[in-house]
Design an enzyme around this catalytic site. Structure first.
Site, PDB file in Angstrom:
ATOM      1  N   LYS A  51     -17.170  42.535  24.392  1.00 54.27           N
ATOM      2  CA  LYS A  51     -16.660  42.550  23.011  1.00 54.27           C
ATOM      3  C   LYS A  51     -17.373  43.647  22.228  1.00 54.27           C
ATOM      4  CE  LYS A  51     -15.779  39.389  19.097  1.00 54.27           C
ATOM      5  NZ  LYS A  51     -16.075  38.050  18.529  1.00 54.27           N
ATOM      6  N   SER A  75     -12.048  35.815  16.393  1.00 52.78           N
ATOM      7  CA  SER A  75     -12.100  37.276  16.373  1.00 52.78           C
ATOM      8  C   SER A  75     -12.082  37.914  17.760  1.00 52.78           C
ATOM      9  CB  SER A  75     -13.358  37.733  15.659  1.00 52.78           C
ATOM     10  OG  SER A  75     -14.514  37.360  16.402  1.00 52.78           O
ATOM     11  N   SER A 130     -14.743  32.029  17.479  1.00 54.68           N
ATOM     12  CA  SER A 130     -14.210  33.304  17.966  1.00 54.68           C
ATOM     13  C   SER A 130     -14.165  33.446  19.479  1.00 54.68           C
ATOM     14  CB  SER A 130     -15.017  34.468  17.386  1.00 54.68           C
ATOM     15  OG  SER A 130     -14.759  34.584  16.019  1.00 54.68           O
TER      16      SER A 130
END
Lengths: 503, 504, 99
Positions: free
Chosen positions: A79, A154, A178
């Protein structure tokens, strides 16, 4: 032999160790897949140009007889909130476009040391603020199950990358869901470990007291294998725990064998089901609970009276901490710099840069957080939210006196369509109602796929939560659920995801 | 900068009562910074003592330096404070380019030390207790250099450059309670207070405490309140200003005096004092207005989520308490006795803020008398002329070396003063200066005898007088020899030799 | 309940150093008002007897020994700087005061 990209990390590991597949083969296969489908999915913000070289070195070391860890040679999607020395780290924001970190995040360093091959950086809502990746400054990621729908957020990029077979493993970060909510909407597995189990050093901070890095995978065992690599004490993070952890991979294997469901006390949180939950989400959840009962688990309804205040507390604590954490993006030492028309003082340059560099959701939360901390409002807002945090911890403590694990649907709905909730921030915030309590209390949570909602054919996940430091319980129970369902279906859920692009 | 109107000091004191408060920042001399393992070192090349934490790079996190905590506890104990069983760090949020994260990690409502008192000795020997509100830990900011414009100051600069070497250096901020009753002694009290803090941190060994380097910085809060007639309630407190940039003991005193005179003139003229930061300018001896302080200052303090509470054990506190050096007042009494100084001599030393220098000079081998003579004499004289702090001019080691050269007869007092000038001018150690300038006393009797014989030969009448027993006539020869030696001879030895040669 | 004014949002934007446009200030005022309305409910249960929790996992006394570790090279320190001069970070003029 199964197609390399469709293998689980555990299977790929077996083939790598036997020499049937090389790290270069594995890496090339995933790079090809990214090439083929990522134009549609847009899970990646950057793809590594070093990955094949790194893979070659792993193969050489293996050929030289070196004893490598189980995940050596396996590609890993990272990420973009995690800083890396070999690829830019933007946290999904324009203000950090092209930013090159002089150091690796601790989880990235540990992954490299374990022989994992960082293959690319995945898309995310800007600074991890969002539940849909629609707030990424670089455009949204699309859900591999339906390209018109959100992949969650997210960490939509990491979830979509593993769901679309662009990587077998990914790293995510979970501040209010997330990791778990994207897993729910993409039919994948996501784990938020106990706060402090995994180092936050090198994770671009959103809300320091809530953020936790964790694995994003297609199977519970794969998550356990990655968890075992990254859950290490780190002296660079003051909040990092010094615990010695049992192997999560072992816990997953034992769970998959069906150990431990008989007599397991499973709590269903009254406040996190029923009203406000999509019918198909609720029915899949109830079927799964029934399945656990059938296996000898004791299901108990528990109440958590303060959970109704969780979203409110979260949307005070997070913006407050974020408003301070994001102050460093000021155009002085790194990142974007915008000169106001006709020049200006450094103060004006900072304000112009932050105006141009931050997206609307980031500005909204910075202003909200600044408000919550400002003189005269602290006690009413931030101070009160910290008290609610205590009350939520007490609810969990009371619940875990009765049960071993708590279960909830991982999110109230399946993947929604792009734009559906953009205009109504509060509706978007309420999507995190199931996942937020675990972050406020620092406890671990996992999301495991449990089928498709009948009304829209989209994935649904179950969230399992355990007391602090009992992460292994999540893997045992999660793997048991996964094994029972796959046995029932005769296939994995992810195998039913639509084919994409090239294949 | 327009000149401020100033009221006569005595007149100001007649009309107003000065009310004081001090915030002293002490930079700790730990090896590393408060929250990162980067070196805490003065004078390095720009941006070389920095880690990701010092630059606030994305993903970096602070970790507390244990030694800094121990030092802060020791300082708190030395200030007579209670040590909090649990204290926390907080973020103070404001934007400024020298503040890498745009928040300073400090302590807010849970400082490590609170409720103390420190005895301050005034020039006349009176002891004034100063009440300490708190001492808390925090981090220093980086250093800005303003480029362009004529003054090198912030006003009119074209751009600024930031060096983060100092960012994250550990600080303890000591905050006093409001000080009433200092009256006309306010400036002396301020100076004596800062000197006391300096003595304490130096004796603890926790700071280099060099004001000129900013190791010790004093922000002085001053307000005036009008005097009321006997029996009437006291007037409310006046608006205060906070004077910063006070970089020497001497300027602490001057700045306070200036602010009292400035504020008194404004108030007497019917004006109001603006609550603001004032900057002291050593060169002009004035203060100038900085940013106005107002309620708009909203630092949005909240507990630092990246750090955990500091909860020192009672054992640790007692261990540190038992290791405390003696308090400055007791230490002064002991030193005075050890050094054998008279009251007057010792007062001179204390008033000059030279206790530390003399202690260190004696430790480096000089006699107390010699150390006192140099520090209160020639060095203080030069410091006065240069408007500098005596301690900034020369190290105690060099003063001790100078005294040793005099004791050994290598230098006369007169030569030693020249050597001191050289040392102050940066020419190296006293020995370096002696060597480079060729200043040593000619102790080679051969060279002296040759010069004496020459002088005697050229002044036969003098020789005759000496031989007649008129010893005082030798003066003329001694003078000629000293001249020939360019002053670098010991006059007493020359005299001995002259008398000897005259009889031979 | 309308509690938040545009002036307040403008003030917050100044504290947060974001040069919001008038349109943004206007829309944020409306949005914040709604958000604050729904999150203000934390006050209902935050009674004085409830202690605040700032860390989810209670720890204390986490320290680092005072030993010098790695530093960045000057190249690393400056590699992302928008502007630099003389090995330092360069910024526009500051009209204000030295802190």
């Amino acid at each position: 032999m199964t197609d390399i990209i469709r293998m689980t990390a555990a299977d790929l590991s077996t083939h790598l160790q036997s020499g049937e597949i090389s790290a270069v083969d594995a890496t090339q296969a995933h790079l090809d897949r990214i090439e083929a489908v990522d134009t549609d999915v847009h899970a990646f913000l950057a793809v590594s140009s070093d990955a094949l070289d790194t893979a070659r070195r792993i193969d050489e070391r293996r050929a030289a007889g070196e004893k490598l860890g189980p995940l050596a040679g396996i590609p890993l999607a990272v990420k973009d909130v995690l800083v890396t020395t070999d690829m830019p780290s933007t946290s999904g924001s324009k203000i950090l476009e092209g930013y090159m970190s002089p150091f690796d995040a601790t989880v990235v360093r540990l992954s490299r040391e374990a022989g994992l091959i960082p293959i690319g950086k995945t898309n995310m809502d800007e600074f991890a603020m969002g539940s849909s990746t629609e707030h990424s400054a670089y455009g949204p990621t699309r859900n591999p199950w339906d390209l018109d729908r959100i992949p969650g957020g997210s960490g939509g990029g990491s979830a979509a990358a593993v769901a679309a077979f662009e990587a077998p493993l990914a790293l995510g970060s979970d501040t209010g869901g997330s990791i778990r909510q994207p897993a729910h909407v993409t039919g994948t597995v996501g784990v938020k470990p106990t706060y402090g189990a995994v180092s936050r050093y090198g994770a671009i901070a959103l809300a320091s007291s809530l953020d936790q890095v964790g694995p994003v995978t297609r199977t519970v065992l794969d998550a356990g294998l990655l968890h075992d690599v990254i859950a290490q004490h780190d002296p660079h993070d003051s909040t990092s725990l010094t615990d010695t952890w049992p192997s999560m991979a072992e816990a997953a294997r034992s769970g998959a064998r069906g150990d431990g469901l008989a007599g397991l006390k499973v709590g269903v949180v009254r406040e996190l089901s029923g009203d406000g939950f999509q019918a198909g989400v609720q029915s899949r959840f109830e079927e799964t609970v029934a399945l656990l009962t059938a296996q000898g688990a004791e299901v108990i309804e528990v109440s958590a009276p303060h959970f109704e205040y969780a979203v409110a507390a979260y949307y005070l604590i997070l913006p407050a901490e974020a408003s301070s954490n994001l102050a460093k993006f000021d155009s002085v030492r790194f990142g974007m710099r915008v000169q106001p028309d006709g020049g200006g003082t450094v103060e004006q340059v900072m304000a112009a840069t932050r105006e141009a560099g931050f997206g609307p959701e980031v500005k909204r939360r910075i202003i909200l957080g600044t408000y919550a901390l400002s003189a005269g409002y602290y006690d009413a807002y931030y101070g009160s939210a910290q008290k609610v945090r205590t009350l939520i911890q007490r609810d969990f403590t009371a619940a875990f006196e009765q049960v071993d694990v708590l279960v909830t649907p991982s999110a109230p709905t399946t993947a929604f369509k792009f734009g559906e909730k953009l205009a109504d921030p509060m509706a978007m915030y309420l999507n995190d109602i199931t996942t937020i309590p675990a972050n406020l209390a620092g406890i671990p949570g996992i999301s495991v796929p449990i089928g498709l909602a009948p009304e829209d054919g989209l994935p649904v996940g179950i969230q399992v939560m355990a007391p602090q430091r009992e992460d292994a319980r999540l893997y045992r129970v999660g793997a048991a659920i996964e094994a029972l369902l796959e046995q029932q279906w005769g296939h994995t859920l992810i195998s039913k995801a639509p084919a994409l692009g090239g294949k | 900068m327009a000149k401020d109107a100033l009221m006569d000091y005595d007149k100001a004191l007649e009309l107003f009562e000065p009310v004081l408060g001090f915030e002293v920042h002490v930079e700790l001399n730990t090896k590393t910074k408060m929250f990162s393992a980067a070196p805490n070192e003065f004078g390095s090349a720009p941006n070389t003592n920095v880690s990701p934490v010092c630059l606030g790079l994305p993903g970096s996190l602070p970790v507390v330096n244990e030694q800094a905590v121990r030092y802060a506890i020791s300082l708190g104990l030395a200030l007579g404070c209670s040590i909090a069983p649990s204290s926390r760090f907080a973020r103070k949020n404001y934007f400024y380019p020298d503040l890498a994260k745009n928040y300073q990690i400090s302590q807010y409502d849970e400082p490590i030390a609170f409720d103390g008192s420190v005895d301050v000795e005034m020039p006349d020997g009176r002891i004034v207790p100063i009440s300490i509100e708190r001492a808390h830990m925090e981090e220093d900011a980086g250093k800005l250099t303003h480029v362009g414009g004529s003054t090198g100051r912030i006003q009119g600069a074209e751009y600024s450059l930031v060096d983060y070497n100092r960012a994250g250096v550990p600080l303890v901020e000591i905050v006093t309670n409001i000080i009433y009753g200092a009256e006309a002694d306010a400036p002396e009290l301020a100076k004596a207070y800062v000197a006391t803090i300096r003595d304490i941190v130096t004796s603890l060994g926790i700071s280099d405490a060099k004001m000129e380097r900013g190791n010790l910085r004093c922000d002085a809060n001053i307000s005036l309140r009008p005097r009321t007639a006997e029996g009437e309630p006291p007037a409310p407190l006046g608006t205060r200003t906070e004077t910063k940039n006070v970089n020497s003991l001497r300027s602490v005193e001057r700045a306070i005096r200036y602010e009292i005179q400035r504020q008194a003139a404004i108030l007497a003229d019917g004006g109001t004092i603006t609550q603001e930061t004032r900057h002291w300018h050593e060169d002009t001896g004035r203060t100038s207005a900085g940013r106005p302080k107002s309620d708009a200052d909203d630092y949005r303090y909240f507990p630092e989520p990246d750090l955990l509470p500091v909860e020192p054990s009672l054992e640790l506190i007692e261990e540190l308490r038992s290791a405390l050096p003696e308090p400055p007042a007791a230490r002064r009494r002991r030193l005075k006795a050890e050094w054998g100084f008279t009251d007057l001599e010792f007062q001179d030393v204390v008033n000059g803020g030279l206790l530390v220098e003399i202690t260190e000079t004696v430790a480096a081998g000089a006699s107390p008398a010699a150390a006192r003579k140099w520090w209160t004499g020639e060095i203080s004289r030069i410091a006065n002329v240069q408007g500098a702090e005596a301690s900034a001019l020369v190290s105690p080691q060099n003063v001790a070396a100078l005294a040793a050269l005099v004791d050994a007869g290598t230098l006369t007092d007169k030569l030693a003063r020249q050597v001191l000038e050289g040392v102050i001018a940066g020419e190296g150690t006293p020995q370096d200066v002696v060597d480079a300038r060729g200043l040593a006393v000619v102790s080679d009797d051969g060279a002296l005898i040759a010069a004496i014989d020459d002088a005697l030969a050229s002044q036969p009448d003098v020789l005759a007088k000496i031989r007649d027993g008129k010893v005082q006539a030798a003066g003329a020869v001694i003078g000629a020899v000293m001249k020939a030696m360019k002053g670098q001879a010991d006059a007493a030895r020359v005299r001995e030799l002259v008398l000897e040669r005259a009889q031979s | 309940m309308s509690e938040i004014s545009e002036e307040q949002v403008a003030h917050l934007a100044n504290l947060a150093r974001i040069a919001l446009t008038p349109e943004e200030i206007s829309s944020l005022t409306t949005e914040l008002d709604q958000i604050v309305d729904s999150i203000a409910k934390v006050q209902e249960v935050a009674t004085p007897d409830v202690p605040a929790t700032s860390h989810p996992v209670p720890l204390s006394n986490v320290f680092r020994p005072d030993v010098v570790g790695e530093t960045l090279t000057i190249e690393q320190a400056l590699q992302n700087a928008p502007e630099q001069a003389d090995n330092r970070f360069k910024v526009s003029a500051i009209l204000g005061e030295e802190q």
